[in-house]
Design a protein around this motif. Structure first.
Motif: not given
Ligand SMILES: Nc1ncnc2c1ncn2[C@@H]1O[C@H](COP(=O)(O)OP(=O)(O)OP(=O)(O)O)[C@@H](O)[C@H]1O
Length: 234
Positions: A22-24, A31, A50-57, A178, A211
């Protein structure tokens, strides 16, 4: 609750060298970066990270809701990363069930109708869809809530309806992001146990992000995400 022709042993999901970037601002963040993961038929895996590591991705890629930037996602032997949208949608409808942290039920429909919906979309006659939906509600011990809309249900009931809806078409793989993260610990415990029992009795394969380490310990295996890779937890 058996879904019939699903045999154990062979991989139902293979993630091969998967990348998602992703571009931030000005920076590109990776990710997933060369991630590999295999799920066998009938296997249950907890994704604990942990939160933000990419589980949803990861779940969105594996569940064909998004496409990988690199590598491929193979569902039951079919490479899906570069398939046309229509074929991906067809595979998603027949092979994949998805449960979200927030139930995502349709507010204007009853619990029964919400569970009938995916079955009607695949062309099942109304009477059969209704019978299966009622069976699933009974299995989840909320048969008495069949005629209630989501806003009239408790959080635990809403999630049980969402779980029933996700398995209504007897998918090959269930992904849950989750699924109990929004519930109090006691409710989370019984909803997760109901999910676990349903998955096992149906012979489903499942990847469930959580979690909660106690709940994760109910699964066959536990994995985490580290530096863009899927890593086995011992
Ligand atoms: N479309 C997108 N554009 C830019 N960044 C993204 C995008 N989708 C996800 N990210 C980034 O990728 C990282 C992982 O996101 P993701 O939602 O997969 O984490 P997660 O482990 O499921 O978090 P949580 O437990 O908080 O739900 C985060 O830093 C998020 O900001």
């Amino acid at each position: 609750m058996s879904n019939g022709a699903r045999e154990g042993g062979h991989p139902v999901l293979q993630m091969v060298d998967v990348g998602r970037h992703f571009l931030q601002g000005e920076n590109q963040i990776s990710i997933l970066n060369g991630a590999n993961f295999t799920l066998d038929a009938g296997e249950t895996v907890a994704l604990v990270a942990p939160s933000g590591t990419g589980k949803s991705t990861l779940l969105h890629l594996a569940g064909l809701l998004e496409r990988p930037d690199d590598g491929d996602i193979i569902i039951n032997g079919e490479a899906c990363g570069h398939l046309p949208d229509e074929r991906r949608t067809a595979i998603r409808r027949s092979e994949i069930g998805f449960v979200y942290q927030f139930h995502h039920l349709l507010p204007e429909f009853t619990a029964l109708e919400n569970i009938m919906m995916p079955q009607l979309i695949t062309g099942l006659p109304k009477a059969e869809a209704s019978e299966r939906a009622a069976q699933l509600l009974d299995y989840m011990r909320i048969g008495h809530r069949a005629g209630h809309r989501p806003s009239e249900l408790s959080g635990g009931e809403q999630q049980r309806v969402a779980i029933a809806r996700a398995v209504a078409n007897a998918p090959l793989i269930l992904f849950a992001d989750e699924p109990t993260g929004n519930l109090d610990p006691e409710t989370a415990g019984y909803v997760f146990e109901a999910l676990d029992a349903l998955v096992r009795e149906s012979g489903l394969s499942a990847v469930i992000a959580t979690h909660n380490h106690d709940l994760a310990s109910l699964m066959d295996r536990r994995v985490t995400l580290q530096d863009g890779l899927v890593v086995e937890l011992t």
